[in-house]
Design a protein around this motif. Structure first.
Motif, short mmCIF file in Angstrom:
data_model
loop_
_atom_site.label_atom_id
_atom_site.label_comp_id
_atom_site.label_asym_id
_atom_site.label_seq_id
_atom_site.Cartn_x
_atom_site.Cartn_y
_atom_site.Cartn_z
N TRP A 271 -11.27 17.04 6.75
CA TRP A 271 -10.90 15.67 7.10
C TRP A 271 -10.56 15.49 8.59
CZ3 TRP A 271 -12.20 12.38 3.46
CH2 TRP A 271 -12.26 12.86 2.13
N SER A 272 -11.27 16.24 9.44
CA SER A 272 -11.09 16.06 10.88
C SER A 272 -12.26 15.26 11.44
CB SER A 272 -10.99 17.42 11.56
OG SER A 272 -9.94 18.17 11.02
N MET A 273 -12.51 14.11 10.84
CA MET A 273 -13.71 13.32 11.15
C MET A 273 -13.71 12.80 12.59
SD MET A 273 -15.53 13.37 8.39
CE MET A 273 -16.65 12.00 8.47
N MET A 274 -12.56 12.36 13.07
CA MET A 274 -12.48 11.77 14.41
C MET A 274 -12.79 12.81 15.48
SD MET A 274 -11.92 8.87 15.82
CE MET A 274 -11.69 8.22 17.46
N ILE A 275 -12.19 14.00 15.33
CA ILE A 275 -12.38 15.07 16.33
C ILE A 275 -13.84 15.52 16.35
CG2 ILE A 275 -11.74 17.44 16.95
CD1 ILE A 275 -9.02 16.86 15.59
N ILE A 276 -14.42 15.76 15.18
CA ILE A 276 -15.79 16.27 15.13
C ILE A 276 -16.79 15.20 15.59
CG2 ILE A 276 -16.36 15.69 12.72
CD1 ILE A 276 -17.21 18.96 14.59
N SER A 277 -16.48 13.93 15.39
CA SER A 277 -17.36 12.85 15.87
C SER A 277 -17.42 12.86 17.40
CB SER A 277 -16.86 11.49 15.38
OG SER A 277 -16.87 11.44 13.98
N ILE A 278 -16.24 13.01 18.05
CA ILE A 278 -16.19 13.08 19.51
C ILE A 278 -16.96 14.31 20.01
CG2 ILE A 278 -14.65 13.38 21.50
CD1 ILE A 278 -12.50 11.84 19.81
#
Length: 342
Positions: A271-278
């Motif tokens: 659930w580290s979607m924001m970090i991996i998207s960047i």
């Protein structure tokens, strides 16, 4: 003969310093291994015939000495104040110890020395600095790294600066430097998954870097415009070079995408979607400036010779480049086929 024997001696002590750090069971012996590693690399960097090499060696020595003295100060202070066994448990102590190690390995925002040092080195020394010299600090960082705000900031800054910094560069050395800073962010993320994952990432990164440098070295390419008119009578070398660069950037059909794919899957599951998207967006920027060079070299600035010249290309170089580029191109396909079959 004397020069070659000295080079072998310093390479041996450089590797032994790295192995001392990796195999040590105390921070003091790890620091000692880092110092042996540093003092072995400085003579390898120096070259009396090149003023830029001397300048790069001096810069590298000063930065590494600052990081080493800071690390030693933290280790001694910690051992005097309390037991060293609390290092792993304390979040603040892990940040303190990781900071000089991140400076040694050239992670952002402690990367300011890395591009200027790389610019003054020969291609062989560039390979050592980008790969072998990072093994010992990264191994020590992997002992202390935790998933917290500090590690997240370092990861994101390394990926952003690595992507944006190489965008307008014309020097191949600086492009590979900023690519290395970008890969540092991915390697630090891989450390959060486990030791095996970052070692796999580092091995694939080292293989791809070796492939690129083995193609560049015989032609002594230093800038982007040198690649445009390289060997137009034999386009295989040009194809191998840009295939390796695109693999280093992480284009999906190539081997360079495999470790990134695994990290993306791990981060999504946690659930580290924001970090991996960047991370993915900024990795696409690094891929863009590799694609821009490849597009220009293959389509816009391609030329055919009017006369049929004999190709005097070194067969050994051709064979090495072809072998490692084949691994780079087919590695992902073979790996996925192997997993699905077995």
């Amino acid at each position: 003969m004397s020069h070659n024997s000295l080079k072998i001696l310093f390479l041996t002590t450089l590797m032994s310093g790295m192995l001392i750090t990796i195999s040590s069971n105390s921070w003091l012996s790890a620091w000692m291994g880092l110092e042996i590693n540093l003092l072995s690399f400085i003579p390898l960097m120096s070259n009396n015939n090149n003023i830029f090499t001397t300048e790069a060696a001096l810069k590298y020595f000063l930065i590494q000495a600052l990081a080493s003295s800071t690390l030693l100060f933290i280790i001694i202070s910690k051992s005097l104040i309390e037991s060293m066994f609390t290092v792993i448990n304390s979040s603040f102590t892990s940040i303190m110890i990781s900071t000089p190690l991140l400076m040694k390995s050239g992670a952002a925002p402690l990367h300011w020395w890395f591009p200027s040092v790389m610019e003054g080195l020969s291609w062989n020394n560039c390979f050592i600095l980008m790969t072998i010299q990072k093994i010992a600090p990264l191994m020590l960082i992997s002992y202390t790294i935790n998933f917290n705000v500090f590690s997240t900031l370092i990861i994101l800054m390394s990926i952003m600066i690595g992507a944006i910094g190489g965008y307008n560069q014309t020097s191949i050395r600086k492009i590979l430097t900023y690519s290395s800073i970008n890969h540092m962010g991915w390697m630090l993320t891989a450390m959060l998954m486990g030791e095996n994952m970052w070692i796999l990432y580092f091995m694939i990164y080292s293989l791809l870097t070796f492939t690129v440098i083995s193609i560049i070295l015989p032609f002594q390419i230093s800038f982007v415009n040198h690649t445009y008119l390289i060997n137009n009578e034999n386009k295989i070398m040009k194809f191998l070079l840009f295939s390796s660069l695109l693999s280093l950037g992480g284009l999906p059909p190539f081997l360079g995408f495999l470790p990134k794919w695994m990290i993306i899957q791990f981060m999504v599951n946690n659930w580290s979607m924001m970090i991996i998207s960047i991370m993915v967006v900024f990795s696409l920027i690094t891929l863009y400036y590799y694609l821009r060079i490849s597009y220009s070299a293959f389509i816009i600035l391609n030329s055919e010779p009017s006369w049929s010249f004999k190709n005097n290309e070194n067969k050994k170089t051709m064979l090495i480049s072809l072998t490692f580029t084949s691994i780079s191109m087919l590695g992902l396909i073979i790996s996925t086929a192997f997993i699905n079959i077995f």
